[in-house]
Design a protein around this motif. Structure first.
Motif, mmCIF file in Angstrom:
data_model
loop_
_atom_site.group_PDB
_atom_site.id
_atom_site.type_symbol
_atom_site.label_atom_id
_atom_site.label_comp_id
_atom_site.label_asym_id
_atom_site.label_seq_id
_atom_site.Cartn_x
_atom_site.Cartn_y
_atom_site.Cartn_z
ATOM 1 N N ASP A 1 28.409 27.485 -9.293
ATOM 2 C CA ASP A 1 27.368 27.338 -10.313
ATOM 3 C C ASP A 1 26.827 25.923 -10.419
ATOM 4 O OD1 ASP A 1 29.292 25.900 -11.846
ATOM 5 O OD2 ASP A 1 29.996 27.757 -12.752
ATOM 6 N N SER A 2 27.455 24.933 -9.772
ATOM 7 C CA SER A 2 26.926 23.572 -9.844
ATOM 8 C C SER A 2 27.347 22.754 -8.631
ATOM 9 C CB SER A 2 27.391 22.875 -11.129
ATOM 10 O OG SER A 2 28.798 22.876 -11.221
ATOM 11 N N VAL A 3 26.491 21.786 -8.299
ATOM 12 C CA VAL A 3 26.745 20.842 -7.208
ATOM 13 C C VAL A 3 26.961 19.469 -7.829
ATOM 14 C CG1 VAL A 3 25.815 19.796 -5.102
ATOM 15 C CG2 VAL A 3 25.320 22.195 -5.636
ATOM 16 N N ILE A 4 27.998 18.764 -7.395
ATOM 17 C CA ILE A 4 28.378 17.494 -7.986
ATOM 18 C C ILE A 4 28.225 16.378 -6.956
ATOM 19 C CG2 ILE A 4 30.263 16.204 -9.058
ATOM 20 C CD1 ILE A 4 31.439 19.025 -9.808
ATOM 21 N N LEU A 5 27.589 15.287 -7.373
ATOM 22 C CA LEU A 5 27.419 14.109 -6.524
ATOM 23 C C LEU A 5 27.983 12.891 -7.227
ATOM 24 C CD1 LEU A 5 23.696 14.522 -5.375
ATOM 25 C CD2 LEU A 5 25.724 15.037 -4.036
ATOM 26 N N ASP A 6 28.748 12.098 -6.499
ATOM 27 C CA ASP A 6 29.224 10.802 -6.979
ATOM 28 C C ASP A 6 28.826 9.794 -5.915
ATOM 29 O OD1 ASP A 6 30.500 8.543 -7.882
ATOM 30 O OD2 ASP A 6 32.502 9.427 -7.957
ATOM 31 N N LEU A 7 27.831 8.959 -6.225
ATOM 32 C CA LEU A 7 27.309 8.063 -5.201
ATOM 33 C C LEU A 7 26.736 6.782 -5.813
ATOM 34 C CD1 LEU A 7 23.987 8.388 -5.433
ATOM 35 C CD2 LEU A 7 24.415 10.475 -4.170
ATOM 36 N N TYR A 8 26.549 5.808 -4.951
ATOM 37 C CA TYR A 8 25.882 4.545 -5.308
ATOM 38 C C TYR A 8 24.549 4.523 -4.560
ATOM 39 C CZ TYR A 8 24.944 -0.475 -5.647
ATOM 40 O OH TYR A 8 24.362 -1.700 -5.890
ATOM 41 N N ALA A 9 23.473 4.217 -5.266
ATOM 42 C CA ALA A 9 22.141 4.211 -4.659
ATOM 43 C C ALA A 9 21.472 2.856 -4.851
ATOM 44 C CB ALA A 9 21.275 5.307 -5.269
ATOM 45 N N GLU A 10 20.714 2.473 -3.849
ATOM 46 C CA GLU A 10 19.946 1.233 -3.916
ATOM 47 C C GLU A 10 18.664 1.410 -3.113
ATOM 48 O OE1 GLU A 10 20.444 -3.525 -2.712
ATOM 49 O OE2 GLU A 10 22.189 -2.181 -2.712
ATOM 50 N N GLY A 11 17.528 1.049 -3.712
ATOM 51 C CA GLY A 11 16.262 1.068 -2.989
ATOM 52 C C GLY A 11 15.533 2.393 -3.012
ATOM 53 N N THR A 12 16.009 3.346 -3.797
ATOM 54 C CA THR A 12 15.327 4.638 -3.872
ATOM 55 C C THR A 12 15.566 5.271 -5.234
ATOM 56 O OG1 THR A 12 15.034 6.803 -2.800
ATOM 57 C CG2 THR A 12 17.274 5.962 -2.944
ATOM 58 N N ASP A 13 14.618 6.094 -5.664
ATOM 59 C CA ASP A 13 14.784 6.794 -6.939
ATOM 60 C C ASP A 13 14.850 8.303 -6.762
ATOM 61 O OD1 ASP A 13 12.190 7.396 -6.268
ATOM 62 O OD2 ASP A 13 11.266 6.390 -7.986
ATOM 63 N N GLU A 14 14.969 8.757 -5.500
ATOM 64 C CA GLU A 14 15.060 10.193 -5.262
ATOM 65 C C GLU A 14 15.579 10.457 -3.851
ATOM 66 O OE1 GLU A 14 11.902 13.496 -6.266
ATOM 67 O OE2 GLU A 14 11.590 12.888 -4.173
ATOM 68 N N VAL A 15 16.401 11.490 -3.729
ATOM 69 C CA VAL A 15 16.756 12.022 -2.416
ATOM 70 C C VAL A 15 16.559 13.533 -2.443
ATOM 71 C CG1 VAL A 15 18.383 10.210 -1.763
ATOM 72 C CG2 VAL A 15 19.210 12.226 -3.031
ATOM 73 N N LEU A 16 16.425 14.106 -1.268
ATOM 74 C CA LEU A 16 16.386 15.556 -1.135
ATOM 75 C C LEU A 16 17.766 16.031 -0.695
ATOM 76 C CD1 LEU A 16 13.043 16.088 0.842
ATOM 77 C CD2 LEU A 16 13.391 16.094 -1.633
ATOM 78 N N MET A 17 18.280 17.010 -1.393
ATOM 79 C CA MET A 17 19.525 17.637 -0.958
ATOM 80 C C MET A 17 19.190 19.025 -0.452
ATOM 81 S SD MET A 17 23.144 17.929 -2.942
ATOM 82 C CE MET A 17 24.621 18.361 -2.014
ATOM 83 N N LYS A 18 19.687 19.339 0.728
ATOM 84 C CA LYS A 18 19.367 20.611 1.364
ATOM 85 C C LYS A 18 20.660 21.355 1.692
ATOM 86 C CE LYS A 18 15.382 18.409 3.617
ATOM 87 N NZ LYS A 18 14.702 18.142 4.912
ATOM 88 N N ILE A 19 20.700 22.608 1.305
ATOM 89 C CA ILE A 19 21.824 23.483 1.625
ATOM 90 C C ILE A 19 21.296 24.565 2.558
ATOM 91 C CG2 ILE A 19 23.510 25.112 0.687
ATOM 92 C CD1 ILE A 19 23.405 23.494 -1.933
#
Length: 249
Positions: free
Chosen positions: A100-118
């Motif tokens: 029912d949910s996808v969990i991300l734990d990450l550090y980001a720099e230089g972007t305000d969006e990513v695409l996640m594809k399953i």
């Protein structure tokens, strides 16, 4: 008879309370850190004449990925990384039916969006030798600078219209096929500027769902209680009919 119903109701309430108190009623399937036969690799557009630049390193507990999209106008540019979840690369997939949910734990720099594809195996469409024929479930994920933990409802992942067009798929084929997940991909957001480097350090990607085993046990108990209640009611009614017949006689 009343005592029987009270007892059944009390048992049902106790079962439901116990179920919601169970720490194991949810399961977590780790995408990264890797386990089993899963593997991860980065990609870019250099094999197709592009000039995007990618740096990628993997450790046991994190992976680091950075990309600068090529700046040539009029030429497509792409990069990303893919986690292959198949066992030994064969046609055996992760079952996310109850996720029912996808969990991300990450550090980001230089972007305000990513695409996640399953990417999932769709028996009506997928040619296992052609990666893009796996059904695409996608979600745009907003990011902030720094480390963050994000939970995305699985229902928000959708199959984009362009996938149906590109793969010549009948748009009426809308089944999600969460029982056959082959790989997970992370790529730049739609509007990430060319020539600007962005970096990700991924600590965890996982999915969370309702344990079908725990739920099944509860349903089995509730079904048993229902059968007992119906049987007791039937027996009670039959006894009353017999007594009424005898009294009438």
């Amino acid at each position: 008879m009343t005592k029987t119903y009270i007892t059944i109701i009390a048992i049902a309430v106790a079962v439901i309370i116990g179920y919601f108190a169970m720490p194991s009623r949810y399961f977590i399937d780790s995408v990264f850190p890797l386990h089993g036969d899963a593997s991860v690799d980065a990609y870019d557009d250099t094999y197709d004449g592009g000039s995007s630049q990618v740096a990628f390193t993997q450790a046991d507990s994190s992976l680091s990925f950075s990309c600068t999209l090529g700046g040539e106008e009029g030429q497509s540019a792409w990069c990303g990384f893919v986690i292959d979840l198949r066992e030994n690369g064969e046609e055996r997939y992760r079952d996310w039916t109850f996720v029912d949910s996808v969990i991300l734990d990450l550090y980001a720099e230089g972007t305000d969006e990513v695409l996640m594809k399953i990417w999932t195996y769709d028996p009506d469409v997928t040619d296992t030798l052609k990666a893009r024929t796996f059904r695409l479930l996608m979600k745009e994920i907003p990011l902030v600078a720094g480390r963050q933990r994000i939970s995305i409802p699985m229902e928000q992942f959708y199959t984009p219209e362009f996938w149906f067009n590109d793969e010549h798929v009948d748009p009426s084929l809308i089944d999600r096929h969460q029982e056959t997940v082959a790989r997970v991909e992370v790529a730049p957001g739609w509007n990430h500027p060319r020539g600007k480097k962005f970096s990700l350090k991924v600590h965890e990607i996982a999915v969370k769902g309702l344990s079908n085993f725990s739920f099944g046990v509860v349903m089995f108990i509730m079904l048993g209680l229902m059968i007992v209640a119906i049987g007791r009611t039937h027996s009670y009614n039959k006894e009353n009919e017999t007594q009424k017949t005898e009294s009438d006689a």
